[in-house]
Write a protein that holds these residues in place. Structure first.
Motif, short mmCIF file in Angstrom:
data_model
loop_
_atom_site.label_atom_id
_atom_site.label_comp_id
_atom_site.label_asym_id
_atom_site.label_seq_id
_atom_site.Cartn_x
_atom_site.Cartn_y
_atom_site.Cartn_z
N GLN A 46 0.80 -1.33 0.11
CA GLN A 46 0.15 0.03 -0.01
C GLN A 46 1.05 1.16 0.08
N PRO A 47 0.31 2.33 -0.69
CA PRO A 47 1.19 3.59 -0.56
C PRO A 47 1.28 4.12 0.84
N LYS A 48 2.30 4.52 1.34
CA LYS A 48 2.83 5.12 2.58
C LYS A 48 3.62 6.26 2.30
N GLY A 49 3.22 7.58 2.39
CA GLY A 49 4.27 8.40 2.30
C GLY A 49 5.04 8.30 0.69
N ASN A 50 5.86 8.41 1.02
CA ASN A 50 6.98 8.18 -0.30
C ASN A 50 7.17 6.79 -0.73
N CYS A 51 6.72 5.88 0.10
CA CYS A 51 7.00 4.33 -0.16
C CYS A 51 5.76 3.47 -0.32
N PHE A 52 6.01 2.33 -0.68
CA PHE A 52 4.96 1.41 -0.69
C PHE A 52 5.54 0.25 0.46
N SER A 53 4.27 -0.10 1.22
CA SER A 53 4.68 -1.06 2.28
C SER A 53 3.46 -2.13 2.85
N ASN A 54 3.79 -3.09 3.27
CA ASN A 54 2.76 -4.03 3.73
C ASN A 54 2.92 -4.07 5.13
N ALA A 55 3.70 -2.85 5.76
CA ALA A 55 3.74 -3.24 7.29
C ALA A 55 2.68 -2.78 8.21
N PRO A 56 2.15 -3.50 9.08
CA PRO A 56 0.67 -3.19 9.91
C PRO A 56 0.95 -1.78 10.41
N PRO B 92 13.52 -19.27 5.13
CA PRO B 92 14.11 -18.73 3.89
C PRO B 92 12.93 -18.93 2.91
N ASP B 93 12.45 -20.13 2.73
CA ASP B 93 11.64 -20.40 1.79
C ASP B 93 10.27 -19.67 2.04
N ASP B 94 9.74 -19.67 3.08
CA ASP B 94 8.60 -19.03 3.56
C ASP B 94 8.57 -17.67 3.18
N MET B 95 9.78 -16.84 3.57
CA MET B 95 10.19 -15.63 3.32
C MET B 95 9.99 -15.27 1.70
N SER B 96 10.57 -16.03 1.07
CA SER B 96 10.88 -15.83 -0.35
C SER B 96 9.33 -15.98 -1.23
N THR B 97 8.63 -17.06 -0.78
CA THR B 97 7.05 -17.18 -1.18
C THR B 97 6.28 -15.82 -0.97
N TYR B 98 6.43 -15.43 0.41
CA TYR B 98 5.76 -14.45 0.92
C TYR B 98 6.06 -13.10 0.06
N PHE B 99 7.34 -12.89 -0.09
CA PHE B 99 7.54 -11.70 -0.75
C PHE B 99 7.23 -11.62 -2.32
N THR B 100 7.24 -12.69 -3.04
CA THR B 100 6.92 -12.92 -4.43
C THR B 100 5.13 -12.77 -4.44
N GLU B 101 4.81 -13.25 -3.62
CA GLU B 101 3.13 -12.81 -3.73
C GLU B 101 2.67 -11.33 -3.52
N LEU B 102 3.69 -10.54 -2.88
CA LEU B 102 3.46 -9.46 -2.66
C LEU B 102 3.81 -8.73 -3.95
N VAL B 103 4.77 -8.93 -4.75
CA VAL B 103 5.28 -8.13 -5.88
C VAL B 103 5.21 -8.81 -7.31
N LEU B 104 4.82 -10.04 -7.38
CA LEU B 104 4.67 -10.65 -8.85
C LEU B 104 2.94 -11.15 -8.87
N THR B 105 2.89 -11.35 -10.29
CA THR B 105 1.51 -11.91 -10.36
C THR B 105 1.38 -13.10 -10.42
N PRO B 106 0.26 -13.92 -10.15
CA PRO B 106 0.08 -15.24 -10.07
C PRO B 106 0.77 -16.05 -11.29
N GLU B 107 0.60 -15.37 -12.45
CA GLU B 107 1.15 -15.96 -13.65
C GLU B 107 2.67 -16.06 -13.67
N LYS B 108 3.32 -14.94 -13.21
CA LYS B 108 4.73 -15.04 -13.06
C LYS B 108 5.20 -15.96 -12.20
N ARG B 109 4.60 -16.22 -10.89
CA ARG B 109 5.02 -16.92 -9.90
C ARG B 109 4.77 -18.49 -10.45
N SER B 110 3.90 -18.69 -11.28
CA SER B 110 3.63 -20.17 -11.68
C SER B 110 4.30 -20.56 -12.81
#
Length: 832
Positions: free
Chosen positions: A260-270, A353-371
């Motif tokens: 989500q846009p927050k100030g000058n950044c995009f972030s998913n932080a709560p 690390p695998d969980d972190m990687s999967t989580y990050f890709t779900e944030l920034v990539l489309t399902p088509e790219k991930r699959s």
């Protein structure tokens, strides 16, 4: 064999956010029959849990699931068991042309259940079936890959190194544990399948005297552990399986599912909690560090609930307004939320690390790219740590200590993170190097008062607390924000300003949430120091504490490192005497209460009390009355022992000093005995026997005496002193605190001793051993099961009380008609 296979396969399921391994262990603790164990195996191999089976365990999975024909060992093992069932006239599923080894578990459950449910098996049928059963077992044991794996029992000594007791296989994979001190693994049975995998529902000890398996019978906080070798039983701790299985709710601070846009950044932080109280000095320091290009990784280090996550979220509000980062990614491994109503388990999202990687890709990539074909989430994330496609990125790893392997995960991040990207880590534990740590301690006086005013107003308890109570609350809580909130919550519940120590002592769940994980990560020496400080509500001269602890280990470095760990993780605190700059070490109130609860269940309790007896010779001290004379007395009394060991002196060079101390303070003998027994040598066990006997001569209380007799029995066993072992077991059995199963186990040992000794055993000695134990068992016969009655009957036979033996056999058969031990005794005693 069946349970060993199931437990090993389940142990090979890796940690993941849905807790599949825990779910299966939760079922096994409650399983009352082998059919349940077979169903757990099916789940682990083919069910939801199977996708998390470690890659290295795939060979066992294949051997269990492969369809095999006659001539292959899996099929032949099934066929042999089927033939055994046929000889016993038990109907069971037919074997197809091809069968997998999983089927064997269903056939065995049928064999087990039918032979127990349909009356006593006829000897002639058993004689025909037994060779087939033996063949089936032999085929599996000789061919199944699992039984060629390395198996060992690991026990961490006071030095922090592991004692590796070989069970089976090549110990090369376990060799490094004998010298490693930084690796933290619980004591227990392990199988090496790509990595050491603990078998929590199988128990033994460093001497491998016996092996116990979970056997149902869950009641309250314990479950039954049974030995198939000796029929002895011990209790398992059910607390570890008290949380319901299944998918837990998300954490309050879990990252958002989208950027989500927050100030000058995009972030998913709560979002930051509106109840947050500013901590200006820490916020300013962290803000500068995150903008400093010289610090690629920054760590917020502090106790649970101290405010690390909130501090990070607050500073992110300022980071959003800067132009340093285009992206802020929040990756949380939190598994417990510290709420005002108490700690609540939650679903951890990024455990590896695998969980972190999967989580990050779900944030920034489309399902088509991930699959897409050939796409690897991990490789993609590693590339983004180096150079993010969306611009400079701040990666925030929250609750890093709950990841699967924090050291490996940190090294992985450290290997790939590159400028202009940065990483911020929040953690209770810092076992890695290469970062820039910022220690988060308690609130300042002003910050604490703001939090108290704010929380009291929200809870409507302002009228219940006055200035003195607020002062005490700040002092006792050490400025810990979560403890302050919890204590004010208790004031609201009780509608009065109750005693703060009593409020803390009654908050078991809170103490566990704040300290359990940190305590578990400490070395045995650091734990010993913590429990020693907990046992005496006083600050202690550090020099004296080091000298006392040094009696338990030959490595001064480990003692010093253990104390540094307590200070680093805020489990203890240092006060310096102004006159001579001597350091005094003590525990905050909350840590001290947690430590006393741990001390109550510690196997080292008696030895720790011996340490405390020595420290108490110096008199109590408070922070405000530390004085020069006390430091000088400690130095005169104990520094010589410390210096001689430092210079390489042997134990004999200062044993006279230790013996003199123990003669004045009897619990010291128990400490010395434990120290000697940890050596694992014949000389050590012989010395321990003498020290334990001297300890017992002084008539200690029942609890300490029970522990000493138990240790003495073990020492006698290690030195081949069978009579001494049996005598020690019987003496311990006469103490009122002993559980009935221990009485039964003692009876089993005594019967074996009498049988092995034969006619050479002195009759008066034999009667002197048997009669007191038999009386204890007889008085508590209402607690006995069939096996217990069989042991009591043998005691009666060995004491020439055949009539009494008959009574025990009849009573036992009434309760357990199919008990094989009682059946044999009935034939021997000609009971119809």
């Amino acid at each position: 064999m069946a349970k060993t296979i199931v437990l090993a396969v389940v142990s090979s399921i890796v940690d993941e956010k849905d807790r599949n391994r825990y779910r299966l262990e939760h079922q096994l603790v409650r399983a009352d029959g082998l059919g349940d164990w077979g169903r757990v195996l099916e789940d682990a191999l083919t069910g939801p849990a199977s996708q998390f089976l470690a890659t290295e365990a795939r060979e066992e999975q294949r051997e269990l699931m492969q369809l095999c024909k006659a001539g292959q060992w899996q099929y032949d093992a099934n066929d042999a068991l089927k033939n055994a069932l046929r000889e016993l006239s038990i109907e069971a599923e037919e074997l197809p042309v091809k069968a997998d080894l999983k089927r064997w578990f269903r056939l065995f459950a049928t064999l087990r259940n039918k032979t127990r449910a349909h009356g006593a098996t006829r000897p002639e049928s058993a004689a025909m079936a037994s060779p087939y059963i033996a063949k089936s077992i032999e085929l599996i044991y000789r061919n199944f890959r699992l039984f060629r794996r390395p198996w060992a029992h690991l026990y961490r000594n006071m030095s922090g190194k592991y004692r590796v007791s070989a069970i089976a296989g090549d110990m090369v994979d376990f060799a490094e544990f004998k010298s490693m001190q930084d690796l933290i693994l619980p004591n227990g049975v392990y199988v090496f399948i790509g990595a050491p995998r603990r078998i929590p529902l199988m128990s033994s000890n460093a001497e491998l005297h016996d092996f116990y398996f979970a056997n149902g019978g869950l009641t309250g906080k314990k479950f039954e552990m049974l030995s198939y070798y000796s029929d002895d039983k011990i209790d398992g701790d059910a607390d570890a399986y008290s949380i319901p299985p299944g998918v837990l709710p998300p954490s309050e601070t879990q990252g958002l599912s989208e950027l989500q846009p927050k100030g000058n950044c995009f972030s998913n932080a709560p979002d930051l909690s509106p109840e947050y109280v500013s901590r200006d000095e820490l916020e300013s320091e962290l803000f500068k560090l995150l903008l400093d290009d010289k610090r690629p990784i920054v760590t917020l280090l502090g106790r649970g609930g101290i405010g690390k996550t909130s501090l990070a979220l607050k500073v992110l509000q300022k980071i959003y307004l800067e132009k340093r980062f285009e992206l802020v990614v929040w990756l949380s491994a939190r598994d417990v939320d510290l709420q005002l109503t108490g700690p609540k388990p939650v679903r951890a999202v990024t455990l590896s690390p695998d969980d972190m990687s999967t989580y990050f890709t779900e944030l920034v990539l489309t399902p088509e790219k991930r699959s897409s074909k050939g796409f690897s989430a991990r490789q993609f994330f590693e590339s983004q740590l180096q150079q993010c496609d969306l611009g400079p990125c701040l990666f925030v790893f929250d609750n890093f200590e709950t990841t699967q392997n924090p050291v490996e995960a940190f090294n992985w991040i450290d290997s790939f993170i590159r400028h202009p990207n940065k990483a911020l880590i929040t953690t209770r534990l810092r076992e890695f190097k290469g970062d820039y740590p910022v220690e988060v301690k308690g609130m300042t006086d002003l910050e604490g008062r703001v939090l108290i005013d704010q929380t009291a107003l929200a809870l409507d308890v302002t009228h219940l607390i006055d200035g003195n109570y607020i002062d005490e609350l700040l002092s006792r809580s050490e400025g810990h924000p979560y403890i302050i909130k919890i204590l004010l919550g208790e004031v609201a519940k009780q509608k009065r300003a109750a005693s703060i120590p009593q409020l803390v002592a009654s908050s078991d769940g809170i103490l566990t949430a704040l300290f359990e994980r940190t305590y578990g990560s400490l070395s045995p020496c650091a734990q010993r120091a913590f429990l020693t400080l907990s046992a005496w509500n006083s600050t202690v001269p550090r020099l004296a504490l080091e000298a006392v602890l040094f009696q338990s280990t030959e490595e001064r470095y480990e003692v010093e490192r253990g104390l540094e760990s307590l200070l680093q993780y805020s489990m203890a605190e240092i006060h310096v005497a102004p006159n001579d700059l001597q350091e005094f070490i003590g525990l905050p109130l909350v840590a001290s209460i947690f430590g006393r609860k741990k001390l109550n269940i510690s196997q080292s309790k008696a030895a720790i009390q011996a340490d405390v007896e020595i420290l108490q010779m110096l008199g109590p001290s408070r922070r405000d009355d530390v004085h020069l004379g006390l430091a000088l007395r400690i130095e005169r009394l104990l520094s010589n022992i410390s210096k001689r060991i430092e210079n390489g002196a042997s134990y004999e060079s200062f044993s006279a000093i230790l013996n003199a101390i123990c003669a004045a303070y009897n619990p010291g003998w128990l400490l010395l005995a434990r120290w000697h027994m940890e050596k694992g040598t014949a000389e050590g066990f012989e010395a321990a026997k003498e020290e334990l006997r001297r300890f017992l001569e002084e008539g200690p209380n029942a609890s300490d005496a029970a522990e000493a007799w138990k240790l003495l029995a073990n020492a006698c066993s290690q030195t081949g002193d069978s009579l001494g072992e049996v005598h020690a077991c019987i003496e311990r059995a006469q103490l009122a605190t002993i559980a009935f199963y221990e009485l039964s186990n003692t009876a089993n040992r005594l019967n074996n001793f009498v049988r092995e000794s034969g006619p050479d055993l002195d009759k008066d000695l034999k009667q002197g051993l048997i009669r007191p134990l038999l009386k204890l068992l007889h008085d508590r016969r209402g607690e006995a099961d069939g096996t217990d009655f069989s042991r009591m009957a043998w005691l009666a036979i060995n004491s020439l009380q055949e009539s009494l033996a008959r009574d025990y056999v009849r009573t036992g058969l009434t309760a357990d008609p199919l008990n094989v031990h009682l059946s044999k005794l009935a034939q021997r005693l000609h009971i119809d």
